[in-house]
Design a protein around this motif. Structure first.
Motif, PDB file in Angstrom:
ATOM      1  N   SER A 160      17.428  46.635  28.145  1.00 41.12           N
ATOM      2  CA  SER A 160      17.299  46.833  26.700  1.00 41.12           C
ATOM      3  C   SER A 160      17.586  45.544  25.919  1.00 41.12           C
ATOM      4  O   SER A 160      17.075  45.369  24.812  1.00 41.12           O
ATOM      5  N   ASP A 161      18.374  44.630  26.499  1.00 43.46           N
ATOM      6  CA  ASP A 161      18.655  43.352  25.833  1.00 43.46           C
ATOM      7  C   ASP A 161      17.395  42.503  25.680  1.00 43.46           C
ATOM      8  O   ASP A 161      17.348  41.608  24.840  1.00 43.46           O
ATOM      9  N   PHE A 162      16.392  42.763  26.516  1.00 44.73           N
ATOM     10  CA  PHE A 162      15.151  41.996  26.481  1.00 44.73           C
ATOM     11  C   PHE A 162      13.938  42.883  26.171  1.00 44.73           C
ATOM     12  O   PHE A 162      12.804  42.467  26.345  1.00 44.73           O
ATOM     13  N   LYS A 163      14.202  44.116  25.737  1.00 43.92           N
ATOM     14  CA  LYS A 163      13.145  45.081  25.395  1.00 43.92           C
ATOM     15  C   LYS A 163      12.159  45.281  26.557  1.00 43.92           C
ATOM     16  O   LYS A 163      10.956  45.360  26.360  1.00 43.92           O
ATOM     17  N   ILE A 164      12.708  45.363  27.752  1.00 45.83           N
ATOM     18  CA  ILE A 164      11.896  45.606  28.947  1.00 45.83           C
ATOM     19  C   ILE A 164      11.820  47.112  29.167  1.00 45.83           C
ATOM     20  O   ILE A 164      12.843  47.782  29.270  1.00 45.83           O
ATOM     21  N   GLY A 165      10.606  47.630  29.246  1.00 45.39           N
ATOM     22  CA  GLY A 165      10.430  49.067  29.429  1.00 45.39           C
ATOM     23  C   GLY A 165      10.527  49.804  28.113  1.00 45.39           C
ATOM     24  O   GLY A 165      11.287  50.752  27.965  1.00 45.39           O
ATOM     25  N   GLU A 166       9.744  49.367  27.153  1.00 41.67           N
ATOM     26  CA  GLU A 166       9.766  50.000  25.839  1.00 41.67           C
ATOM     27  C   GLU A 166       8.944  51.284  25.838  1.00 41.67           C
ATOM     28  O   GLU A 166       8.308  51.638  26.824  1.00 41.67           O
ATOM     29  N   GLY A 167       8.945  51.949  24.698  1.00 42.44           N
ATOM     30  CA  GLY A 167       8.143  53.155  24.529  1.00 42.44           C
ATOM     31  C   GLY A 167       8.654  54.289  25.390  1.00 42.44           C
ATOM     32  O   GLY A 167       9.844  54.573  25.417  1.00 42.44           O
ATOM     33  N   GLU A 168       7.731  54.933  26.109  1.00 44.70           N
ATOM     34  CA  GLU A 168       8.088  56.086  26.931  1.00 44.70           C
ATOM     35  C   GLU A 168       9.109  55.753  28.015  1.00 44.70           C
ATOM     36  O   GLU A 168       9.778  56.629  28.536  1.00 44.70           O
ATOM     37  N   TRP A 169       9.233  54.467  28.362  1.00 46.69           N
ATOM     38  CA  TRP A 169      10.159  54.057  29.420  1.00 46.69           C
ATOM     39  C   TRP A 169      11.544  53.734  28.886  1.00 46.69           C
ATOM     40  O   TRP A 169      12.448  53.424  29.649  1.00 46.69           O
ATOM     41  N   ALA A 170      11.738  53.777  27.588  1.00 47.23           N
ATOM     42  CA  ALA A 170      13.022  53.382  26.999  1.00 47.23           C
ATOM     43  C   ALA A 170      14.134  54.390  27.272  1.00 47.23           C
ATOM     44  O   ALA A 170      15.299  54.064  27.117  1.00 47.23           O
ATOM     45  N   ASP A 171      13.763  55.593  27.700  1.00 46.24           N
ATOM     46  CA  ASP A 171      14.801  56.580  27.990  1.00 46.24           C
ATOM     47  C   ASP A 171      15.446  56.292  29.348  1.00 46.24           C
ATOM     48  O   ASP A 171      15.386  55.184  29.852  1.00 46.24           O
ATOM     49  N   THR A 172      15.992  57.285  29.956  1.00 49.79           N
ATOM     50  CA  THR A 172      16.767  57.073  31.186  1.00 49.79           C
ATOM     51  C   THR A 172      15.970  57.276  32.474  1.00 49.79           C
ATOM     52  O   THR A 172      16.557  57.383  33.547  1.00 49.79           O
ATOM     53  N   VAL A 173      14.632  57.343  32.403  1.00 46.85           N
ATOM     54  CA  VAL A 173      13.827  57.462  33.628  1.00 46.85           C
ATOM     55  C   VAL A 173      14.117  56.284  34.549  1.00 46.85           C
ATOM     56  O   VAL A 173      14.274  56.428  35.753  1.00 46.85           O
ATOM     57  N   VAL A 174      14.202  55.095  33.956  1.00 45.44           N
ATOM     58  CA  VAL A 174      14.571  53.877  34.681  1.00 45.44           C
ATOM     59  C   VAL A 174      15.908  53.420  34.113  1.00 45.44           C
ATOM     60  O   VAL A 174      16.075  53.312  32.894  1.00 45.44           O
ATOM     61  N   SER A 175      16.857  53.140  34.971  1.00 44.51           N
ATOM     62  CA  SER A 175      18.181  52.750  34.497  1.00 44.51           C
ATOM     63  C   SER A 175      18.122  51.492  33.633  1.00 44.51           C
ATOM     64  O   SER A 175      17.283  50.614  33.843  1.00 44.51           O
ATOM     65  N   ASN A 176      19.001  51.436  32.661  1.00 42.09           N
ATOM     66  CA  ASN A 176      19.108  50.263  31.806  1.00 42.09           C
ATOM     67  C   ASN A 176      19.702  49.090  32.584  1.00 42.09           C
ATOM     68  O   ASN A 176      19.358  47.936  32.350  1.00 42.09           O
ATOM     69  N   ASP A 177      20.583  49.381  33.530  1.00 36.36           N
ATOM     70  CA  ASP A 177      21.226  48.343  34.343  1.00 36.36           C
ATOM     71  C   ASP A 177      20.329  47.956  35.515  1.00 36.36           C
ATOM     72  O   ASP A 177      19.962  48.807  36.325  1.00 36.36           O
ATOM     73  N   ILE A 178      20.005  46.673  35.588  1.00 41.56           N
ATOM     74  CA  ILE A 178      19.237  46.126  36.696  1.00 41.56           C
ATOM     75  C   ILE A 178      20.155  45.137  37.420  1.00 41.56           C
ATOM     76  O   ILE A 178      20.625  44.173  36.822  1.00 41.56           O
ATOM     77  N   ASP A 179      20.435  45.403  38.676  1.00 41.90           N
ATOM     78  CA  ASP A 179      21.320  44.545  39.468  1.00 41.90           C
ATOM     79  C   ASP A 179      20.478  43.450  40.115  1.00 41.90           C
ATOM     80  O   ASP A 179      19.680  43.721  41.012  1.00 41.90           O
ATOM     81  N   ILE A 180      20.641  42.230  39.636  1.00 44.33           N
ATOM     82  CA  ILE A 180      19.882  41.100  40.164  1.00 44.33           C
ATOM     83  C   ILE A 180      20.788  40.309  41.103  1.00 44.33           C
ATOM     84  O   ILE A 180      21.908  39.935  40.739  1.00 44.33           O
ATOM     85  N   ARG A 181      20.287  40.052  42.295  1.00 40.54           N
ATOM     86  CA  ARG A 181      21.024  39.269  43.297  1.00 40.54           C
ATOM     87  C   ARG A 181      20.183  38.075  43.696  1.00 40.54           C
ATOM     88  O   ARG A 181      18.960  38.156  43.761  1.00 40.54           O
ATOM     89  N   PHE A 182      20.882  36.987  43.948  1.00 38.28           N
ATOM     90  CA  PHE A 182      20.157  35.808  44.417  1.00 38.28           C
ATOM     91  C   PHE A 182      20.936  35.119  45.513  1.00 38.28           C
ATOM     92  O   PHE A 182      22.159  35.214  45.601  1.00 38.28           O
ATOM     93  N   ARG A 183      20.187  34.454  46.376  1.00 35.78           N
ATOM     94  CA  ARG A 183      20.733  33.629  47.442  1.00 35.78           C
ATOM     95  C   ARG A 183      19.929  32.342  47.394  1.00 35.78           C
ATOM     96  O   ARG A 183      18.750  32.315  47.733  1.00 35.78           O
ATOM     97  N   ILE A 184      20.577  31.283  46.934  1.00 40.74           N
ATOM     98  CA  ILE A 184      19.927  29.989  46.807  1.00 40.74           C
ATOM     99  C   ILE A 184      20.426  29.097  47.934  1.00 40.74           C
ATOM    100  O   ILE A 184      21.629  28.895  48.092  1.00 40.74           O
ATOM    101  N   VAL A 185      19.498  28.592  48.726  1.00 43.73           N
ATOM    102  CA  VAL A 185      19.827  27.739  49.860  1.00 43.73           C
ATOM    103  C   VAL A 185      19.526  26.294  49.481  1.00 43.73           C
ATOM    104  O   VAL A 185      18.416  25.977  49.052  1.00 43.73           O
ATOM    105  N   ALA A 186      20.538  25.438  49.624  1.00 45.28           N
ATOM    106  CA  ALA A 186      20.390  24.035  49.228  1.00 45.28           C
ATOM    107  C   ALA A 186      20.928  23.133  50.339  1.00 45.28           C
ATOM    108  O   ALA A 186      22.074  23.290  50.758  1.00 45.28           O
ATOM    109  N   PRO A 187      20.112  22.191  50.817  1.00 44.50           N
ATOM    110  CA  PRO A 187      20.622  21.245  51.815  1.00 44.50           C
ATOM    111  C   PRO A 187      21.598  20.256  51.171  1.00 44.50           C
ATOM    112  O   PRO A 187      21.501  19.945  49.989  1.00 44.50           O
ATOM    113  N   GLN A 188      22.540  19.789  51.985  1.00 45.35           N
ATOM    114  CA  GLN A 188      23.476  18.765  51.495  1.00 45.35           C
ATOM    115  C   GLN A 188      22.715  17.472  51.270  1.00 45.35           C
ATOM    116  O   GLN A 188      21.749  17.181  51.954  1.00 45.35           O
ATOM    117  N   ARG A 189      23.184  16.714  50.326  1.00 44.29           N
ATOM    118  CA  ARG A 189      22.592  15.419  50.077  1.00 44.29           C
ATOM    119  C   ARG A 189      23.213  14.362  50.945  1.00 44.29           C
ATOM    120  O   ARG A 189      24.302  14.398  51.357  1.00 44.29           O
TER     121      ARG A 189
END
Length: 189
Positions: A160-189
């Motif tokens: 909702s902070d970014f107005k993602i899923g507006e209109g008919e999707w704004a209700d609770t069919v899709v949760s407002n909380d989206i858990d984003i996970r990342f794994r960034i792999v970086a070689p040493q310099r």
């Protein structure tokens, strides 16, 4: 008693030698996007849904000796979403969701990094998504392994902070909380 001191000194030397390499500063200035991953989970109709973004670019300038000077930037190709089906992927690109025709990418750029101890960091930055910018804080754990560093983190994004899923999707069919996970792999310099 004299025999214990040499053993103690030898043990101290072994421990010191074993600790020194881990305490050395390490720099990470490149990202291996092929080995890295961005995923997300959310609830839809009471079921947990998992997805990923297949294309993204990232830059990193991180020195463990000076984390407050670190900088990171990530650009995610929103059309590369895989939410489990071609129908879901097509729906998420429509104007009510990501609106990839007008906003093809999301970007995150760090503004501050704070060391929390034990290889943990708090990264503050700005996320631009759908033409809106919000400040976020992300907790990250650095896992040094051989000649690479793995930066693991997650954040709960409110769609909702970014107005993602507006209109008919704004209700609770899709949760407002989206858990984003990342794994960034970086070689040493």
């Amino acid at each position: 008693m004299p025999l214990r001191f040499p053993r103690f000194a030898a043990l101290l030397a072994i421990l010191t030698i074993g600790v020194l390499p881990c305490a050395q500063a390490v720099e990470y200035t490149r990202v291996n996007t092929t080995a890295s991953k961005i995923s997300f989970t959310y609830n839809q109709f009471g079921s947990r849904v998992y997805g990923t973004f297949g294309k993204f670019d990232a830059t990193l300038d991180f020195d463990t000796a000076n984390p407050t000077a670190a900088h990171a930037r990530m650009t995610i190709d929103l059309a590369s979403i895989d939410a489990g089906s071609s129908d879901a992927n097509a729906e998420l690109q429509k104007p009510a969701w990501f609106n990839t025709a007008d906003y093809p990418v999301a970007t995150f750029e760090s503004t501050r990094v704070k060391a929390l101890g034990n290889q943990r960091y708090l990264i503050t930055g700005k996320l631009n998504l759908r033409g809106m910018t919000r400040e976020l804080q992300v907790k990250v754990l650095l896992k040094p392994e051989q000649a690479i560093g793995i930066f693991d983190g997650n954040i709960i994004l409110k769609r909702s902070d970014f107005k993602i899923g507006e209109g008919e999707w704004a209700d609770t069919v899709v949760s407002n909380d989206i858990d984003i996970r990342f794994r960034i792999v970086a070689p040493q310099r």
